[in-house]
Write an enzyme that holds these catalytic residues in place. Structure first.
Site, PDB file in Angstrom:
ATOM      1  N   TYR A  46       6.889  -4.502 -10.242  1.00 17.47           N
ATOM      2  CA  TYR A  46       7.776  -4.732 -11.231  1.00 17.47           C
ATOM      3  C   TYR A  46       7.371  -6.354 -11.474  1.00 17.47           C
ATOM      4  CZ  TYR A  46      11.969  -6.003 -13.580  1.00 17.47           C
ATOM      5  OH  TYR A  46      13.030  -6.507 -14.721  1.00 17.47           O
ATOM      6  N   CYS A  47       6.996  -6.817 -12.680  1.00 17.15           N
ATOM      7  CA  CYS A  47       6.907  -8.407 -12.894  1.00 17.15           C
ATOM      8  C   CYS A  47       5.590  -8.784 -12.199  1.00 17.15           C
ATOM      9  CB  CYS A  47       8.148  -9.135 -12.709  1.00 17.15           C
ATOM     10  SG  CYS A  47       8.071 -10.735 -13.478  1.00 17.15           S
ATOM     11  N   LEU A  48       5.854  -9.833 -11.391  1.00 18.54           N
ATOM     12  CA  LEU A  48       4.621 -10.444 -10.485  1.00 18.54           C
ATOM     13  C   LEU A  48       4.643  -9.550  -9.235  1.00 18.54           C
ATOM     14  CD1 LEU A  48       5.626 -14.480 -10.048  1.00 18.54           C
ATOM     15  CD2 LEU A  48       4.091 -13.381 -11.638  1.00 18.54           C
TER      16      LEU A  48
END
Length: 580
Positions: free
Chosen positions: A313-315
């Site tokens: 998720y995300c980074l």
């Protein structure tokens, strides 16, 4: 010669200290970057007589429109057949209340919208201005105009004035008390009002499980099965370290982790340590080694001889893509699939977050982090507040301080207030290697001393983009399609970076589009994809779960909690998530 080196080191140290002081003074924003952008725009506008003439004509036309609007309103009053003047953008809700159609407030908001239009024209399309500088100047103009929006002022907001008359000023008294409480909490370093109702481990992050691995950077949580049989391939979740992991395990009704467990998946999730000064030298290689690879080794020991559905998720998704590319390069076949949620792999068009990324800005942040050892959560929060100034700043000012209405706290808002820090070395590498230089998409990012290429990934990929994402714009997320030829199933869902992912089934207002490009299939540009992808109502979670299930074997008995060398220890949510 030694004296020369000593003098150079002293000069570098002096510059670093001065730049760190500048960062503190200017709220971690580079004044040089702002001045460069403003001068680039102003100088090129000054030598563009055609553009200046066009802006003058626009101003004259707008003045005539505003005068005509005022005459009609004063003579016809609230006649429904009257023209409505300039309409705000669809996402701008500031002047939606019917009170704004009354004189003189209708004139005020029309004047503001016309001024906003003029500045949009003035800051765009000036020949010779660098694109980044144009974006910065346009953004700064919008922020400055918002300060003077009639909706943000007591004397010019008809909704606030009406409420004040109705309540005899009680709303302003409540607002003053709200402001005093917020200032007191800010001074004491306490979280916002209402977060006490969402205690980690009591109200949120309550899915049962055990910590089966802890090192200096992560805890790995294995969740307790709730079904008699499970899919044999476990799911390993890599959340972003810019956030606490439990955004994926909020309340029981909107916990993605609980949803997966209840669907018969064996779920593991990383919980990152909140770094302090002593962690300043942790870099992206450490996040790969101590984070993802340490967790993958543990999952392989607990669920042996099974490939893993890796999810980021995300980074965390960016880190996972890097890890998957390195594993493909090195012939490591332990993964069954990749799932990437709001995760960028190409940073050439990072969206509005790119406003804060240039050489001057990164240099200032590096100087500040050299002294502190980490990037504070408040520094990141300030940038995100400016990107969504109406939602996160001005609407709160009006609702809580002028109308006197506290916005009810929910689990997602409480999680958002539970911020984290980022180690100096890792964040500097992220800013330079990924955001500024875009090394990953260009095949220059090194792992183990050799560059990795996303084109080496042959695993099936499930990707999620969110329509109103200010952090990882969906068109930027979509760019992975032209970086690898593997099978990609892309889901575009309503909502933003967080609310689009925390998207449980049962909400009729949610919708998404889904389309699969087969391995070796032709590239489809984002807007073409948008026109071609079938739409569906509801949450994308079931579609993803079905995708995982289709790539999993026949159900088996659940694995033990922990294994030799990975003893089941503390109960979920563990210790690291509680660190402030």
């Amino acid at each position: 010669m030694p004296d020369t080196f000593s003098a150079a080191a002293l000069a570098d140290q002096l510059d670093t200290q001065f730049h760190a002081a500048l960062a503190r003074r200017f709220f971690s924003l580079s004044p040089a970057a702002g001045m460069l952008a403003a001068s680039d725009w102003a100088l090129h506008l000054a030598v563009s007589p055609g553009k200046c003439m066009a802006l003058a004509r626009l101003a004259l036309r707008q003045s005539e429109e505003l005068a005509g609007y005022a005459r009609e309103r004063m003579t016809a009053g609230a006649d429904p057949q009257l023209r409505h003047g300039v309409q705000p953008p669809a996402q701008d809700r500031r002047f939606a209340a019917p009170e704004w159609q009354q004189w003189p407030f209708n004139y005020m908001h029309q004047s503001f919208l016309l001024t906003q239009q003029w500045w949009a024209a003035a800051t765009h399309g000036v020949k010779g201005v660098e694109k980044h500088h144009e974006n910065v100047v346009a953004f700064a103009a919008r922020q400055l105009l918002d300060v003077f929006s009639p909706g943000n002022q007591l004397a010019t907001n008809p909704v606030v004035l009406q409420r004040t008359l109705q309540q005899g000023g009680a709303n302003l008294l409540r607002g003053a008390l709200n402001a005093a409480d917020d200032l007191q909490r800010l001074a004491a370093g306490k979280p916002p009002a209402g977060t006490e109702d969402f205690v980690v481990g009591r109200d949120v992050a309550v899915t049962p499980g055990k910590v089966v691995l802890r090192n200096r950077l992560v805890e790995l949580i294995q969740y307790t099965p709730t079904t008699e049989a499970v899919h044999p391939e476990p799911v390993l979740i890599v959340p972003a370290w810019i956030m606490k992991y439990y955004i994926l395990d909020l309340s029981p009704h909107n916990s993605l982790i609980r949803y997966l467990v209840d669907q018969g998946h064996t779920v593991f999730c990383l919980s990152w340590k909140n770094p302090g000064y002593e962690d300043r030298d942790l870099g992206l290689d450490d996040y790969l080694k101590l984070g993802f690879h340490a967790a993958l080794d543990a999952v392989n020991a607990i669920v042996p001889k099974r490939k893993v559905h890796a999810t980021g998720y995300c980074l965390g998704g960016t880190l996972l893509a890097i890890a998957a590319a390195a594993m493909a390069r090195d012939g490591d076949a332990r993964l069954a699939s990749l799932s990437l949620f709001a995760a960028q792999t190409d940073f050439s068009e990072p969206g509005e977050l790119g406003l804060f990324i240039d050489e001057s800005q990164v240099n200032l942040l590096e100087a500040q982090m050299t002294q502190t050892g980490y990037l504070k959560a408040s520094q990141m929060a300030g940038a995100f507040q400016m990107l969504r100034s109406y939602d996160l700043l001005w609407s709160r000012l009006v609702n809580e301080y002028l109308l006197g209405e506290r916005t009810p706290m929910n689990d997602l808002m409480a999680w958002n207030a539970d911020a984290t820090r980022m180690p100096a070395r890792m964040h500097a590498q992220y800013l330079r290697r990924l955001l500024l230089d875009d090394d990953l998409s260009r095949g220059r990012y090194p792992v183990g001393g050799k560059p990795v290429s996303l084109s080496d990934i042959t695993l099936p990929i499930f990707m999620v983009g969110t329509l109103t994402d200010h952090v990882a714009p969906w068109r930027s997320v979509h760019k992975l399609h032209h970086l690898t030829t593997t099978e990609i199933t892309f889901a575009l869902t309503s909502g933003g970076h967080n609310a689009g992912i925390v998207n449980p089934p049962g909400n009729p207002r949610r919708h998404y589009q889904l389309r699969t490009r087969p391995a070796g299939g032709n590239y489809m540009a984002p807007d073409d994809w948008l026109a071609a992808a079938p739409a569906a109502q509801g949450s994308w979670w079931p579609a993803w779960q079905e995708w995982l299930q289709a790539r999993s074997g026949k159900p088996v008995a659940p694995p033990h909690m922990g294994a030799r060398g990975y003893k089941a220890g503390a109960d979920a949510p563990g210790h690291y998530v509680l660190e402030k």
